[in-house]
Design a protein around this motif. Structure first.
Motif, PDB file in Angstrom:
ATOM      1  N   TYR A 171      30.090 -13.207 -51.872  1.00  0.00           N
ATOM      2  CA  TYR A 171      31.304 -13.125 -52.426  1.00  0.00           C
ATOM      3  C   TYR A 171      31.274 -12.529 -53.733  1.00  0.00           C
ATOM      4  O   TYR A 171      32.318 -12.255 -54.414  1.00  0.00           O
ATOM      5  N   SER A 200      29.405 -17.590 -55.247  1.00  0.00           N
ATOM      6  CA  SER A 200      28.430 -17.676 -54.000  1.00  0.00           C
ATOM      7  C   SER A 200      28.035 -16.441 -53.268  1.00  0.00           C
ATOM      8  O   SER A 200      28.728 -15.648 -53.207  1.00  0.00           O
ATOM      9  N   ALA A 207      32.679  -8.897 -54.232  1.00  0.00           N
ATOM     10  CA  ALA A 207      33.829  -8.784 -54.012  1.00  0.00           C
ATOM     11  C   ALA A 207      34.779  -9.423 -54.998  1.00  0.00           C
ATOM     12  O   ALA A 207      35.956  -8.768 -55.049  1.00  0.00           O
ATOM     13  N   TYR A 208      34.287 -10.358 -55.536  1.00  0.00           N
ATOM     14  CA  TYR A 208      35.225 -11.263 -56.757  1.00  0.00           C
ATOM     15  C   TYR A 208      34.868 -10.895 -58.035  1.00  0.00           C
ATOM     16  O   TYR A 208      35.348 -10.355 -58.654  1.00  0.00           O
ATOM     17  N   VAL A 223      32.230  -9.314 -59.538  1.00  0.00           N
ATOM     18  CA  VAL A 223      31.979  -8.223 -60.387  1.00  0.00           C
ATOM     19  C   VAL A 223      33.237  -7.184 -60.134  1.00  0.00           C
ATOM     20  O   VAL A 223      33.470  -6.420 -61.215  1.00  0.00           O
ATOM     21  N   ARG A 224      34.127  -7.339 -59.132  1.00  0.00           N
ATOM     22  CA  ARG A 224      35.355  -6.504 -59.227  1.00  0.00           C
ATOM     23  C   ARG A 224      36.294  -7.211 -60.401  1.00  0.00           C
ATOM     24  O   ARG A 224      36.781  -6.078 -61.089  1.00  0.00           O
ATOM     25  N   THR A 279      32.603 -21.721 -58.005  1.00  0.00           N
ATOM     26  CA  THR A 279      31.521 -21.775 -57.312  1.00  0.00           C
ATOM     27  C   THR A 279      31.713 -20.794 -56.009  1.00  0.00           C
ATOM     28  O   THR A 279      30.435 -20.174 -55.781  1.00  0.00           O
ATOM     29  N   TYR A 280      32.832 -20.845 -55.400  1.00  0.00           N
ATOM     30  CA  TYR A 280      33.095 -20.042 -54.517  1.00  0.00           C
ATOM     31  C   TYR A 280      32.845 -18.541 -54.608  1.00  0.00           C
ATOM     32  O   TYR A 280      32.421 -17.816 -53.812  1.00  0.00           O
ATOM     33  N   VAL A 281      33.488 -18.140 -55.954  1.00  0.00           N
ATOM     34  CA  VAL A 281      33.450 -16.614 -56.272  1.00  0.00           C
ATOM     35  C   VAL A 281      32.113 -16.264 -56.616  1.00  0.00           C
ATOM     36  O   VAL A 281      31.773 -15.024 -56.726  1.00  0.00           O
TER      37      VAL A 281
END
Lengths: 95, 494
Positions: B374, B371, B377-378, B380-381, B367-369
């Motif tokens: 983010y 949101s 940064a998380y 797609v990377r 959920t965090y990555v």
């Protein structure tokens, strides 16, 4: 990047998982351990790299846009904790 | 009469075809060993004895008429992740309490089409999230193996720990399993069994409870390489109901088993030589290479430079997909429901009570990555890194490598309730360090028992193949199995 107690509460709300006050600190530590671990991805040069969308080269198959399945509402609700007349029952959502 | 449970799947099938014994006798023998062992091993969370006997009788009728399928009368265990019509299907989670699907998964349908008999549903980590089978709502599974000197309970690995333990302890002739980051190969290595995760798209995902859809693949765990080939044959095949199912012909896997490795080039990736890797793992790896060379293969040093980033990228991609897939468990459509003051309260209380700690942790990370703010940064990377991981393998295969040999796990089976693993989730995740790259690239990988550690516990080697070239893995895996020539019968303590 790391999360604080407020962020843990916010993620819990977004994920629709009730987090008690006693649990917040433990989640904060665990989530930060994982986020600390994935931080190393920052070292990788990804300029000009396409993000993966499919692990095998394939085109999503298409089919004619028509109903091919269904007509068994009673089976759909068979596992529902509460149902009535083939409807799922939930607490009142509209006043 | 010989103990039918000790026969390989192939010998059992051939014995049935020759009418040396009946399918009902074989099924009863397995049901009796489950009855005697399960209280201690906890491999099965539902035993379907009555249905098994009915299926066995139907098989006997077919065998009598000479109309038998490829698995006619062969008793199998099914991981709880596979939907089985009218039968316990809960992904070993509390949140699916009482769920009995109205439909059958494609993989299990294929097995029943070929005449297999279902003994029951096998324990696993909750929603296949774990490497020790300790996150199950139904409690941990015990590894049938113990150190030669000692009686400490060991984990069977995970998430397919019930499948691996049941196969190793003669509680089924073979089992279905699934692998998202190593969940077939790691438990196979921990229990001295053979496990293959086929190429992404080889087995239909339809009717398998979803964890991370771009990584999940079904495959078998069996006692020999040949048995695993026979099982994968039946499990595989195109299915229009899975949009990522591969529409290509399934080769005769069993025919490839004795093909040998003469003329093949086996890659040895230098990045898999981890700091602090136990000497016995390093030795096992060298031995495996010598065996392949002795049978005519050429060994070639290769580089897969992004290897170390596979596990961190996995711990973004898999939780992200899981948080989305597990959104469906809401206390409304099926399973557990905890009543609250309004609908949001109902959702939050149901999910808090229904999911175990590891599942909640992963849903929260996911959920965090995903949101706002983010995602790039998380997520797609991580997906870009995944492209690079896949390219590493493509470069190796384009340079003439036919298959890659690596250790399957960084250690042998560890203890139940291992303090270090439980204190630090990342320590537990490191179990999949050698296996997770394969899922990230969608490739086939097989774990084959290759040796034992100083305590007498089984160790496995992993072979990684080109897309849809499981045949080479069976051939090379068979060479390792034959050369190692291990006694893979755990001393019975249960």
């Amino acid at each position: 990047m790391s999360v604080d107690a407020d962020t843990v509460r916010r993620i819990g709300r977004l994920a629709r998982i009730r987090i008690t006050e006693e649990e917040v600190a433990a989640y904060e530590g665990e989530l930060n351990a994982i986020l600390g671990f994935v931080e190393q991805l920052g070292e990788v040069d990804v300029s000009g790299v396409e993000p993966m969308t499919s692990v095998t080269p394939m085109q999503l198959r298409r089919r004619e846009d028509k109903v091919t399945d269904g007509g068994y509402a009673e089976k759909i609700v068979a596992n529902a904790p509460i149902s009535e007349d083939n409807f799922f029952m939930v607490p009142k959502v509209v006043e | 009469m010989t103990d039918l449970t000790r026969l390989s799947l192939k010998s059992l099938r051939d014995g049935l075809a020759k009418k040396d014994f009946t399918a009902l006798e074989a099924t009863n023998a397995y049901l009796a060993s489950i009855e005697a062992a399960n209280e201690k091993l906890n491999a099965y969370i539902a035993v379907t004895a009555e249905q098994a006997r009915e299926m066995a009788k139907a098989s006997d009728a077919k065998l009598a008429k000479g109309e038998s399928g490829a698995l006619e009368g062969v008793p199998l265990g099914i991981k709880d992740l596979f939907a089985t019509k009218g039968i316990h299907t809960q992904a070993a989670s509390h949140i699916l309490d009482g769920f009995k699907p109205e439909y059958e998964s494609t993989v299990t349908s294929n097995l029943w089409r070929d005449g297999a008999v279902m003994l029951g549903k096998l324990n696993m980590d909750e929603f296949a999230m774990g490497s020790s089978n300790e996150s199950s709502y139904y409690g941990p599974v015990m590894n049938p193996w113990r150190a030669e000197s000692g009686n400490k309970d060991l984990v069977p690995g995970g998430s397919s720990g019930g499948s691996a333990a049941a196969v190793a302890a003669w509680l089924c002739a073979g089992a279905t399993a699934t692998d998202t980051g190593g969940s077939i190969r790691q438990p196979a290595a921990f229990t001295g069994t053979v496990g293959i995760k086929p190429t992404y798209g080889r087995c239909s995902r339809w009717g398998i409870v979803a964890f991370a859809s771009s990584l999940d693949q079904a495959g078998p765990i069996a006692r020999t390489v040949e048995d695993s080939a026979i099982l994968l044959q039946s499990m595989s095949g195109f299915d229009a109901k899975d949009s990522t199912s591969a529409d290509i012909a399934v080769p005769d896997f069993a025919a490839a088993v004795e093909r040998g490795v003469k003329g093949l080039t086996i890659g040895v990736p230098k990045e898999y030589r981890m700091d602090g890797m136990p000497e016995e793992i390093e030795k096992l790896w060298q031995e495996g290479l010598e065996w392949l060379k002795a049978e005519g293969a050429t060994v070639k040093d290769i580089s897969l430079p992004h290897t170390k980033y596979a596990l961190p990228a996995y711990y973004i991609v898999a939780p992200a997909e899981a948080s989305s897939n597990l959104a469906r468990y809401d206390g409304v459509k099926y399973g557990l429901r905890v009543t609250g003051k309004d609908i949001t309260d109902l959702y939050e209380l149901t999910r808090a009570a229904g999911f175990g700690r590891e599942v909640k942790r992963r849903v929260m990370i996911g959920t965090y990555v995903l949101s706002a703010g983010y995602y790039d940064a998380y997520y797609v990377r991580a997906q870009k890194v995944r492209t690079l991981i896949k390219k590493d393998f493509e470069d190796a295969f384009n340079a003439g490598v036919d298959a890659i040999l690596t250790p399957a796990t960084p250690s042998a089976a560890f203890g139940i309730a291992d303090q270090e693993m439980n204190a630090d989730p990342v320590k537990m995740y490191l179990n999949d360090i050698f296996t997770v790259t394969v899922n990230m690239a969608g490739l086939p990988g097989i774990a084959v028992p290759a040796g034992k550690d100083s305590a007498g516990l089984p160790l496995g080697l992993q072979l990684i193949g080109k897309p849809f070239d499981e045949e080479t893995l069976f051939a090379a895996g068979r060479v390792i199995e034959k050369s190692a020539n291990l006694d893979l019968a755990p001393a019975k303590w249960w």
